[in-house]
Design a protein around this motif. Sequence first.
Motif, PDB file in Angstrom:
ATOM      1  N   GLY A  53      20.750 -16.082 -26.176  1.00 17.67           N
ATOM      2  CA  GLY A  53      20.614 -15.487 -24.912  1.00 17.67           C
ATOM      3  C   GLY A  53      21.677 -15.170 -24.130  1.00 17.67           C
ATOM      4  N   GLY A  54      22.672 -15.624 -24.384  1.00 17.07           N
ATOM      5  CA  GLY A  54      23.805 -15.317 -23.501  1.00 17.07           C
ATOM      6  C   GLY A  54      24.467 -14.178 -23.925  1.00 17.07           C
ATOM      7  N   ILE A  55      24.169 -13.392 -24.782  1.00 17.03           N
ATOM      8  CA  ILE A  55      24.758 -12.231 -25.145  1.00 17.03           C
ATOM      9  C   ILE A  55      23.831 -11.032 -25.462  1.00 17.03           C
ATOM     10  N   ALA A  56      22.563 -11.175 -26.050  1.00 14.70           N
ATOM     11  CA  ALA A  56      21.722 -10.276 -26.602  1.00 14.70           C
ATOM     12  C   ALA A  56      21.240  -9.302 -25.770  1.00 14.70           C
ATOM     13  N   VAL A  57      21.187  -9.766 -24.436  1.00 21.58           N
ATOM     14  CA  VAL A  57      20.673  -8.547 -23.184  1.00 21.58           C
ATOM     15  C   VAL A  57      21.691  -7.521 -23.126  1.00 21.58           C
ATOM     16  N   GLY A  58      22.977  -8.074 -23.152  1.00 22.90           N
ATOM     17  CA  GLY A  58      24.113  -7.000 -22.929  1.00 22.90           C
ATOM     18  C   GLY A  58      23.967  -6.204 -24.002  1.00 22.90           C
ATOM     19  N   TYR A  59      24.090  -6.546 -25.426  1.00 24.64           N
ATOM     20  CA  TYR A  59      23.725  -5.748 -26.540  1.00 24.64           C
ATOM     21  C   TYR A  59      22.963  -4.798 -26.454  1.00 24.64           C
ATOM     22  N   CYS A  60      21.914  -5.172 -26.021  1.00 26.21           N
ATOM     23  CA  CYS A  60      20.382  -4.289 -25.912  1.00 26.21           C
ATOM     24  C   CYS A  60      20.739  -3.043 -24.756  1.00 26.21           C
ATOM     25  N   VAL A  61      21.259  -3.506 -23.684  1.00 25.44           N
ATOM     26  CA  VAL A  61      21.650  -2.446 -22.683  1.00 25.44           C
ATOM     27  C   VAL A  61      22.437  -1.361 -23.240  1.00 25.44           C
ATOM     28  N   ASP A  62      23.773  -1.900 -24.117  1.00 28.06           N
ATOM     29  CA  ASP A  62      24.576  -1.010 -24.635  1.00 28.06           C
ATOM     30  C   ASP A  62      23.916   0.060 -25.533  1.00 28.06           C
ATOM     31  N   TYR A 103      31.170 -13.038 -21.443  1.00 22.85           N
ATOM     32  CA  TYR A 103      32.259 -13.416 -20.866  1.00 22.85           C
ATOM     33  C   TYR A 103      31.898 -14.063 -19.701  1.00 22.85           C
ATOM     34  N   SER A 104      30.807 -13.699 -19.086  1.00 22.53           N
ATOM     35  CA  SER A 104      30.415 -14.316 -17.597  1.00 22.53           C
ATOM     36  C   SER A 104      30.060 -15.751 -17.936  1.00 22.53           C
TER      37      SER A 104
END
Length: 361
Positions: A205-214, A315-316
Motif C-alpha cells: 500500500g505504501g508504494i503500489a499506487v505510485g507504480y501504477c501511476v508511472d 520515500y514519503s
Amino acid sequence: MRLFGNPLTAHRYLLDTWSWLNYYFLTVQRILALPRFIRPPWWMLLTHCALILLLLISCAKQERFYGFSGFLFGSYVNIKVLEPDPVKASRAVQKAFCAMTRLDSVFSLYLPNSEINQINQKGKGKLSTDLKNLLLKALAVSEKSNGAFDITVLPLIQFWRKYFNTKELPDSWELKQTLQFVDYRKIKIQNDSVYLPDGFKLDLGGIAVGYCVDRAVSVLKQEGIKTGLIDAGGDIFGFGNRRWRVGVKNPRGEGLIRQFVITNQAIATSGDYEKFFLFGGKRYHHILNPKTGYPAWGCASVTVIAPDCVTADAYSTAIFVLGVKDGLALAEKEAGIETFIITDENSPFGGLKQYQSFNHR
C-alpha cells in the motif's frame, strides 16, 4: 467512471465553424452587390478572408483537456490530458485507466484472487514482471531507509485494526509478539519466485499506487499524449511542457499550507490526519514504525517530489517514519528527491513547523 471534456465538442466546433463561414460568405456576397464606388478594394476582401481562415485553423488546433475519473486502490483516480483530438484523447485515457485496473488486480489486498493475496496465503509464489519489479524497488527503499519503509508490515497493520475500531491501546506484549513477523530482510526472491517465512505477509500500500501511476503515464505517452496529469488519491505525476501547481493540505486545519509547481515530476504526501484516533491526548495514526510497532511520531505530514511516482510514494512513507533529522538526511542523499516536512510542535505558526531539503518554487 466519468469523462471530462465532451466528445461532442469537435462536432459542435464544426457546426460553429460552418455557421461562421456561411455568415461570412453571405456578408461577402452583400458587399460585392454594393455599387462599385462604395465597395471595398478586392485586395482588402482577400486579406480579410485569409485572416478569417487562419483564425479558424488556429481555433481548430486549440488543445482541450479530456480525462477519466474513476475509483481504484480504495480511492479516486483522475486522468487528465491536453490533446486537440477528442477521439485520441479518449482512447488514451481509457487505455491508461485499464492498465491501472489490471495492476490493481495484482497488488490489491482487497481482491481475494490478487497476486499479492495468493502469495500471502501460500507464503510463496511465482512473480509476474510487475510484482517482481515492485518488490525489488520496495526492498531497495527499505535498505536505503534502514528499514523505515517495510512491506512486511501487514501483520502489524492487521494487529492495530481492532484497536482503531475500539480506540484503545494494545497490550505491549502482544505487540512485541507481532513484531517478530515484520522484517523486510527475510523476504527471499529467487529468479521469478518469492518466499516468505511463516506468519509473514506483504502489504504494498505504501508504494503500489505510485507504480501504477508511472505505468499509466507510460501508456499515455505511448498513445502519443504529450501533456497530462494523473492523480491517484494524492499520488500525482504531471508531464509535458506545462507547469502543474499542486497544493499540500494543512494537516491540522482547513485549506492548503503550501503549493508546489512540478514539471515532468511526481509528488506524494503521507500524513497522520487521514486515519487516526486520540488517546490520552496523543494521536495514534495508521503510519506505523516497523521497528517499534507503534505509530511513527514526530511528523504530521511529509511531501516528496521525485522523478517518478513510485519513488515519491515510497520515500514519503520512509521519511515520515524516520522523522525530521534522519528524513532530511535521507532525502539529501538521493538524487532528484526533494522533501517538505511539517511537524506538530510549538512554534509561531499555529503549532506547526516546516522543514525542507530544497528551495522549490
